[in-house]
Enzyme design. Structure first.
Site, PDB file in Angstrom:
ATOM      1  N   SER A  28      -9.240  10.452  10.036  1.00 38.45           N
ATOM      2  CA  SER A  28      -8.519   9.333   9.276  1.00 38.45           C
ATOM      3  C   SER A  28      -6.972   9.634   8.797  1.00 38.45           C
ATOM      4  CB  SER A  28      -9.318   9.055   7.978  1.00 38.45           C
ATOM      5  OG  SER A  28      -8.653   8.061   7.289  1.00 38.45           O
ATOM      6  N   LEU A  29      -6.870  10.619   8.197  1.00 41.00           N
ATOM      7  CA  LEU A  29      -5.641  11.225   7.661  1.00 41.00           C
ATOM      8  C   LEU A  29      -4.715  11.202   9.000  1.00 41.00           C
ATOM      9  CD1 LEU A  29      -6.549  13.896   4.920  1.00 41.00           C
ATOM     10  CD2 LEU A  29      -5.721  11.599   4.659  1.00 41.00           C
ATOM     11  N   ASP A  64      -8.563  -5.358  -0.308  1.00 41.95           N
ATOM     12  CA  ASP A  64      -7.707  -6.910  -0.537  1.00 41.95           C
ATOM     13  C   ASP A  64      -6.905  -6.946   0.230  1.00 41.95           C
ATOM     14  OD1 ASP A  64      -8.434  -6.410  -3.156  1.00 41.95           O
ATOM     15  OD2 ASP A  64      -6.796  -5.336  -4.090  1.00 41.95           O
ATOM     16  N   PHE A  95     -15.331  21.221  11.682  1.00 46.40           N
ATOM     17  CA  PHE A  95     -15.399  20.018  11.180  1.00 46.40           C
ATOM     18  C   PHE A  95     -16.370  19.363  12.119  1.00 46.40           C
ATOM     19  CE2 PHE A  95     -13.431  17.386   7.856  1.00 46.40           C
ATOM     20  CZ  PHE A  95     -13.240  18.279   6.875  1.00 46.40           C
ATOM     21  N   GLU A 130      -6.929   2.572   6.858  1.00 52.64           N
ATOM     22  CA  GLU A 130      -8.251   2.382   6.840  1.00 52.64           C
ATOM     23  C   GLU A 130      -8.267   0.710   6.866  1.00 52.64           C
ATOM     24  OE1 GLU A 130     -10.518   4.639   4.151  1.00 52.64           O
ATOM     25  OE2 GLU A 130     -12.338   3.453   4.360  1.00 52.64           O
ATOM     26  N   LEU A 151     -17.856  12.312  -3.908  1.00 53.14           N
ATOM     27  CA  LEU A 151     -17.823  13.120  -2.479  1.00 53.14           C
ATOM     28  C   LEU A 151     -17.617  14.551  -2.532  1.00 53.14           C
ATOM     29  CD1 LEU A 151     -17.453  12.965   0.716  1.00 53.14           C
ATOM     30  CD2 LEU A 151     -15.245  13.493   0.264  1.00 53.14           C
ATOM     31  N   GLY A 184       0.969  -1.291   0.095  1.00 52.06           N
ATOM     32  CA  GLY A 184       0.104  -0.011   0.124  1.00 52.06           C
ATOM     33  C   GLY A 184       0.714   1.466   0.049  1.00 52.06           C
ATOM     34  N   HIS A 192     -21.214   9.079   4.101  1.00 55.91           N
ATOM     35  CA  HIS A 192     -20.952  10.423   4.303  1.00 55.91           C
ATOM     36  C   HIS A 192     -22.221  10.973   3.544  1.00 55.91           C
ATOM     37  CE1 HIS A 192     -19.157  14.320   3.360  1.00 55.91           C
ATOM     38  NE2 HIS A 192     -18.079  14.011   4.011  1.00 55.91           N
ATOM     39  N   ALA A 199      -0.975   5.845   4.723  1.00 58.97           N
ATOM     40  CA  ALA A 199      -0.595   5.066   5.679  1.00 58.97           C
ATOM     41  C   ALA A 199       0.810   4.114   5.562  1.00 58.97           C
ATOM     42  CB  ALA A 199      -1.746   3.984   5.948  1.00 58.97           C
ATOM     43  N   GLY A 200       0.645   3.802   4.117  1.00 57.32           N
ATOM     44  CA  GLY A 200       1.950   3.094   3.721  1.00 57.32           C
ATOM     45  C   GLY A 200       3.042   3.877   3.508  1.00 57.32           C
ATOM     46  N   GLN A 255     -19.367   3.946   7.460  1.00 52.67           N
ATOM     47  CA  GLN A 255     -19.617   5.339   7.357  1.00 52.67           C
ATOM     48  C   GLN A 255     -20.231   5.769   6.090  1.00 52.67           C
ATOM     49  OE1 GLN A 255     -16.853   8.799   7.909  1.00 52.67           O
ATOM     50  NE2 GLN A 255     -17.908   8.870   9.580  1.00 52.67           N
ATOM     51  N   HIS A 286     -18.676   5.722   2.367  1.00 47.88           N
ATOM     52  CA  HIS A 286     -17.468   6.403   2.321  1.00 47.88           C
ATOM     53  C   HIS A 286     -16.449   5.906   3.162  1.00 47.88           C
ATOM     54  CE1 HIS A 286     -15.302  10.144   2.561  1.00 47.88           C
ATOM     55  NE2 HIS A 286     -15.280  10.308   3.894  1.00 47.88           N
ATOM     56  N   ARG A 327     -21.349  12.639  11.116  1.00 47.20           N
ATOM     57  CA  ARG A 327     -21.776  12.141   9.837  1.00 47.20           C
ATOM     58  C   ARG A 327     -23.161  11.055   9.804  1.00 47.20           C
ATOM     59  NH1 ARG A 327     -15.980  11.580   6.951  1.00 47.20           N
ATOM     60  NH2 ARG A 327     -15.611  13.778   6.743  1.00 47.20           N
ATOM     61  N   ARG A 380     -16.552   7.423  12.620  1.00 48.40           N
ATOM     62  CA  ARG A 380     -15.335   8.311  12.421  1.00 48.40           C
ATOM     63  C   ARG A 380     -15.629   9.706  12.278  1.00 48.40           C
ATOM     64  NH1 ARG A 380     -12.209  10.612   8.441  1.00 48.40           N
ATOM     65  NH2 ARG A 380     -13.266   9.559   6.752  1.00 48.40           N
ATOM     66  N   GLU A 399     -16.962  17.439   3.651  1.00 47.50           N
ATOM     67  CA  GLU A 399     -17.374  18.000   4.897  1.00 47.50           C
ATOM     68  C   GLU A 399     -17.249  19.592   4.904  1.00 47.50           C
ATOM     69  OE1 GLU A 399     -17.888  15.484   8.188  1.00 47.50           O
ATOM     70  OE2 GLU A 399     -17.215  16.861   9.431  1.00 47.50           O
ATOM     71  N   GLY A 405      -0.624   4.588   0.077  1.00 42.84           N
ATOM     72  CA  GLY A 405      -1.239   5.671   0.253  1.00 42.84           C
ATOM     73  C   GLY A 405      -0.703   6.378   1.420  1.00 42.84           C
TER      74      GLY A 405
HETATM   75  C1  LIG Z   1     -13.278  11.249  -1.567  1.00 38.88           C
HETATM   76  C2  LIG Z   1     -12.423  11.097  -0.141  1.00 38.88           C
HETATM   77  C3  LIG Z   1     -12.267  12.128   0.711  1.00 38.88           C
HETATM   78  C4  LIG Z   1     -11.808  11.960   1.913  1.00 38.88           C
HETATM   79  N1  LIG Z   1     -11.484  13.153   2.961  1.00 38.88           N
HETATM   80  C5  LIG Z   1     -11.031  12.844   3.885  1.00 38.88           C
HETATM   81  C6  LIG Z   1     -10.248  14.086   4.831  1.00 38.88           C
HETATM   82  O1  LIG Z   1     -10.396  15.157   4.185  1.00 38.88           O
HETATM   83  N2  LIG Z   1     -10.079  13.768   5.887  1.00 38.88           N
HETATM   84  C7  LIG Z   1      -9.889  12.594   6.487  1.00 38.88           C
HETATM   85  O2  LIG Z   1      -9.085  12.426   7.568  1.00 38.88           O
HETATM   86  N3  LIG Z   1      -9.991  11.566   5.700  1.00 38.88           N
HETATM   87  C8  LIG Z   1     -10.782  11.531   4.566  1.00 38.88           C
HETATM   88  N4  LIG Z   1     -10.945  10.314   3.659  1.00 38.88           N
HETATM   89  C9  LIG Z   1     -10.688   9.216   4.427  1.00 38.88           C
HETATM   90  C10 LIG Z   1      -9.189   8.922   4.029  1.00 38.88           C
HETATM   91  O3  LIG Z   1      -8.673   9.580   2.697  1.00 38.88           O
HETATM   92  C11 LIG Z   1      -8.833   7.478   3.970  1.00 38.88           C
HETATM   93  O4  LIG Z   1      -9.217   6.842   5.010  1.00 38.88           O
HETATM   94  C12 LIG Z   1      -7.203   6.987   4.015  1.00 38.88           C
HETATM   95  O5  LIG Z   1      -6.774   8.205   3.058  1.00 38.88           O
HETATM   96  C13 LIG Z   1      -6.971   5.704   3.699  1.00 38.88           C
HETATM   97  O6  LIG Z   1      -5.596   5.692   3.562  1.00 38.88           O
HETATM   98  P1  LIG Z   1      -4.741   4.329   3.368  1.00 38.88           P
HETATM   99  O7  LIG Z   1      -3.360   4.668   3.291  1.00 38.88           O
HETATM  100  O8  LIG Z   1      -5.133   3.364   4.504  1.00 38.88           O
HETATM  101  O9  LIG Z   1      -5.273   3.732   2.071  1.00 38.88           O
HETATM  102  P2  LIG Z   1      -5.370   4.280   0.474  1.00 38.88           P
HETATM  103  O10 LIG Z   1      -4.865   5.860   0.484  1.00 38.88           O
HETATM  104  O11 LIG Z   1      -6.737   3.896   0.092  1.00 38.88           O
HETATM  105  O12 LIG Z   1      -4.218   3.406   0.016  1.00 38.88           O
HETATM  106  C14 LIG Z   1      -4.126   1.956  -0.520  1.00 38.88           C
HETATM  107  C15 LIG Z   1      -2.993   1.755  -1.069  1.00 38.88           C
HETATM  108  O13 LIG Z   1      -2.940   0.184  -0.957  1.00 38.88           O
HETATM  109  C16 LIG Z   1      -2.767  -0.400  -2.374  1.00 38.88           C
HETATM  110  N5  LIG Z   1      -3.202  -1.616  -2.304  1.00 38.88           N
HETATM  111  C17 LIG Z   1      -4.760  -1.940  -2.260  1.00 38.88           C
HETATM  112  N6  LIG Z   1      -4.970  -3.137  -2.609  1.00 38.88           N
HETATM  113  C18 LIG Z   1      -3.813  -3.723  -3.126  1.00 38.88           C
HETATM  114  C19 LIG Z   1      -3.178  -5.110  -3.477  1.00 38.88           C
HETATM  115  N7  LIG Z   1      -4.178  -6.020  -3.621  1.00 38.88           N
HETATM  116  N8  LIG Z   1      -1.917  -4.989  -3.874  1.00 38.88           N
HETATM  117  C20 LIG Z   1      -1.098  -4.100  -3.965  1.00 38.88           C
HETATM  118  N9  LIG Z   1      -1.574  -2.804  -3.402  1.00 38.88           N
HETATM  119  C21 LIG Z   1      -2.823  -2.736  -2.976  1.00 38.88           C
HETATM  120  C22 LIG Z   1      -3.238   0.851  -3.462  1.00 38.88           C
HETATM  121  O14 LIG Z   1      -2.532   0.759  -4.611  1.00 38.88           O
HETATM  122  C23 LIG Z   1      -2.887   2.189  -2.530  1.00 38.88           C
HETATM  123  O15 LIG Z   1      -1.628   2.138  -2.791  1.00 38.88           O
HETATM  124  C24 LIG Z   1     -11.609  10.550   2.603  1.00 38.88           C
HETATM  125  C25 LIG Z   1     -11.799   9.366   1.714  1.00 38.88           C
HETATM  126  C26 LIG Z   1     -12.417   9.729   0.616  1.00 38.88           C
HETATM  127  C27 LIG Z   1     -12.798   8.326  -0.188  1.00 38.88           C
END
Ligand SMILES: Cc1cc2nc3c(=O)[nH]c(=O)nc-3n(C[C@H](O)[C@H](O)[C@H](O)COP(=O)(O)OP(=O)(O)OC[C@H]3O[C@@H](n4cnc5c(N)ncnc54)[C@H](O)[C@@H]3O)c2cc1C
Length: 568
Positions: A388-389, A213, A117, A372, A244, A10, A234, A14-15, A232, A346, A278, A383, A247, A12
């Site tokens: 989350s961020l 996954d 918020f 997440e 989206l 991952g 939204h 977190a990763g 959740q 959401h 929410r 939440r 908020e 994103g």
């Molecule tokens: C439209 C939207 C707006 C949001 N706005 C806010 C906000 O303003 N403030 C807030 O706090 N939260 C917000 N959230 C929630 C927050 O953005 C997410 O919960 C958070 O970004 C998730 O981050 P993550 O690193 O866990 O996962 P993600 O950012 O979803 O990253 C997942 C990663 O895992 C990888 N991956 C997944 N499956 C596989 C696989 N099988 N093999 C290899 N790689 C894989 C993907 O390629 C990706 O790199 C929002 C969410 C959405 C959808």
């Protein structure tokens, strides 16, 4: 075969945050795996911002108040020690981002600005216009790229985990670009694969890749998932698409209006109005629609989000992306007209069970989960926006520290020949399938079931029937063939595997929801409309053993605030 000390799956928020921390020790070799190019991860779509008690806009704020708001928002299901941990470290990780170059919006005097918020006692949400996730993700990616001991595996798909039951040994990946299976051996795996709100296929704010996954692979390998029933919705998804609108719209002062022109939140949360949490706002909107005070009918019903009184200048400065989304996908310019909206799936409060919030470790040695896909739990049953961020950053950092120290104490485990062939055989079998089922049909049906039967309002009958039908769909999935036989960018093959993952998670959500006979946060049972602390002030822990699902409950850690009625 390649070896890494840590494999982070991952890329994103977190990763990447975890990988940067692991790589601070140059002797630790880190792989970051992502099925999409890192900057396309869903974190980049986050709009509104992240919460930290910097106390710039309001000196009365503090990490303790942030923690209290979070616990109340969670409907008292969050583990309170973990919440305090997150809120305490939040300001530091935000200042760190500032130094790394995130272009935060500023106050007149140059300090980082903060906006109100939902569910927050003070303006606490740090932001960069309404593109916070975009700038955050790019900055983290730049930091990660600058580390020589991080290798990226972009467009590699996680197929499976390798382990001996107690300890993790490696990961099995599928190279989407050329169809090869690659095994990586490693001492530690960090799952950071994001959420699974795409199980609500037709109406979700999430990227199409948010198919859960990592959580599904963990579950299929016998690891426990926690609090899966809490999804959740939204409040402000665009009516036609579910995309989206942040908020921040309500944070900046937007109104919610029904067909009679009423600001109907007065009926549901007279003090906080549109800035109630929410879960409450989403139920209020659906209630208005049910009572005939919405516009349109059935699945095309909606209410309005009115931003006009904010004025053109403020909308363009603070909400430029929101405005563009409304114009592009709904054909409405919020400067001149109210925007049709309706709740959209959401965020997943539940996920891979974390045993120790300070390390983000799971019950399997060497296996961690952050972001997440994990359930720490800091969000409990609901939440708060912006939490989350901040979770990604705080727990990513501390997970990185613990994984980095752990890998120095252990050695690699050898793979057996069977383990080495596992991925190749899985792909070969999938490609050989000749069934008659259609991927799109099953996916569409899954989305209908989740939305109609495991949605904002639930009851015994709907959940039971969802559970049974989803179990059937899992069977039917076995007969979904991979129609595209090519090796290069075979997205059909990837989608077939993603569908399996979503089906298992969707069924897990229905199963846990069916057994939680109370209403709390995002989980609302019409047949049990009250919160029931006596029987359900507990986390659900779900384990899949072969075909069987086994559900247990564990205590919530209540260290500071006794549960009280939640009023706004
Ligand atoms: C439209 C939207 C707006 C949001 N706005 C806010 C906000 O303003 N403030 C807030 O706090 N939260 C917000 N959230 C929630 C927050 O953005 C997410 O919960 C958070 O970004 C998730 O981050 P993550 O690193 O866990 O996962 P993600 O950012 O979803 O990253 C997942 C990663 O895992 C990888 N991956 C997944 N499956 C596989 C696989 N099988 N093999 C290899 N790689 C894989 C993907 O390629 C990706 O790199 C929002 C969410 C959405 C959808």
């Amino acid at each position: 075969m390649r070896h890494y000390d840590v494999v982070v799956v991952g890329a994103g928020g977190a990763g990447l945050r975890t990988a940067i921390e692991c790589a601070r020790d140059p002797s630790v070799r880190v792989a970051v795996v992502s099925k999409v190019y890192p900057t396309r991860s869903h974190t980049g779509a986050a709009q509104g911002g992240l919460n930290a008690a910097l106390c710039n806009e309001s000196p009365q704020d503090s990490p303790e108040v942030h923690a209290f708001d979070t616990i109340k928002g969670s409907d008292f299901l969050a583990d309170q020690d973990a919440v305090y941990f997150m809120c305490k470290h939040a300001p530091d990780v935000v200042h760190e981002l500032d130094r790394w170059g995130v272009p935060f919006s500023r106050m007149e005097d140059g300090r980082i600005a903060q906006r109100p918020f939902g569910g927050a006692s003070f303006p606490r949400t740090v932001y960069s216009a309404d593109r916070t996730g975009h700038v955050l993700l790019h900055t983290l990616f730049e930091q990660a790229l600058s580390k020589e001991n991080i290798d990226f595996f972009n467009e590699f798909f996680l197929l499976d985990l390798l382990h001996n039951g107690q300890r993790v040994k490696g990961v099995v990946l599928y190279d989407i670009k050329n169809g090869e299976v690659v095994n990586l051996t490693t001492k530690a795996v960090v799952l950071a694969t994001g959420g699974f709100a795409r199980i609500y296929w037709q109406r979700s704010t999430n990227a199409v890749g948010n198919t859960g996954d990592g959580a599904a692979v963990a579950m299929l390998n016998g690891l426990p998932l926690k609090d899966m029933e809490f999804i959740q919705f939204h409040p402000t998804g665009l009516a036609k698409t579910g995309i989206l609108l942040s908020e921040a719209c309500r944070g900046e002062g937007g109104y919610l209006i029904n067909k009679l022109g009423e600001r109907f939140m007065q009926r549901y949360a007279p003090e906080k109005m549109e800035l109630a949490p929410r879960d409450m706002v989403s139920r209020a909107i659906e209630h208005e629609i049910r009572e005939g005070r919405g516009f349109g009918e059935g699945t095309s019903a909606y209410v309005l989000l009115d931003l006009r009184h904010l004025g053109e200048e403020k909308i363009k400065e603070r909400l430029p992306q929101v405005r563009q989304l409304a114009i592009d996908f709904e054909g409405v310019d919020p400067v001149y007209d109210p925007v049709p909206i309706r709740p959209s799936a959401h965020y997943c409060m539940g996920g891979i069970h974390i045993e120790n919030h300070m390390t983000s470790s799971t019950p399997m040695e060497g296996l961690y989960a952050v972001g997440e896909c994990a359930c720490v739990s800091v969000h409990g049953a609901n939440r708060l926006g912006g939490n989350s961020l901040i979770e990604l950053l705080v727990f990513g950092k501390f997970c990185g520290i613990s994984a980095r120290e752990y890998v120095k104490q252990v050695d690699y485990l050898e793979l057996t020949p069977a383990e080495e062939r596992k991925g190749i055989e899985f792909i070969e079998n999938l490609m050989k399938r000749e069934g008659k089922e259609k991927l799109a049909d099953i996916r569409r049906r899954m989305g209908e079931i989740t939305w109609e039967k495991v949605g904002i309002f639930r009851d015994e009958d709907s959940l039971k029937s969802a559970y049974e039908e989803l179990s059937e769909l899992i069977q039917r999935w076995e007969d979904v063939p991979v129609v595209d036989k090519s090796k290069v960018f075979n997205t059909n093959l990837v989608e077939v595997i993603e569908l399996r993952n979503m089906l298992h998670l969707a069924r897990a959500v229905a199963y846990c929801a069916m057994h939680r006979k109370e209403s709390r946060g995002g989980h609302y049972r019409e047949d049990y409309p009250e919160r029931d602390d006596e029987n359900f002030l507990k986390h659900s822990i779900l384990v899949q053993e072969g075909e069987r699902l086994k559900l247990e409950y564990i205590d919530v850690r209540i260290t500071h605030h006794q549960p009280a009625e939640r009023k706004y």
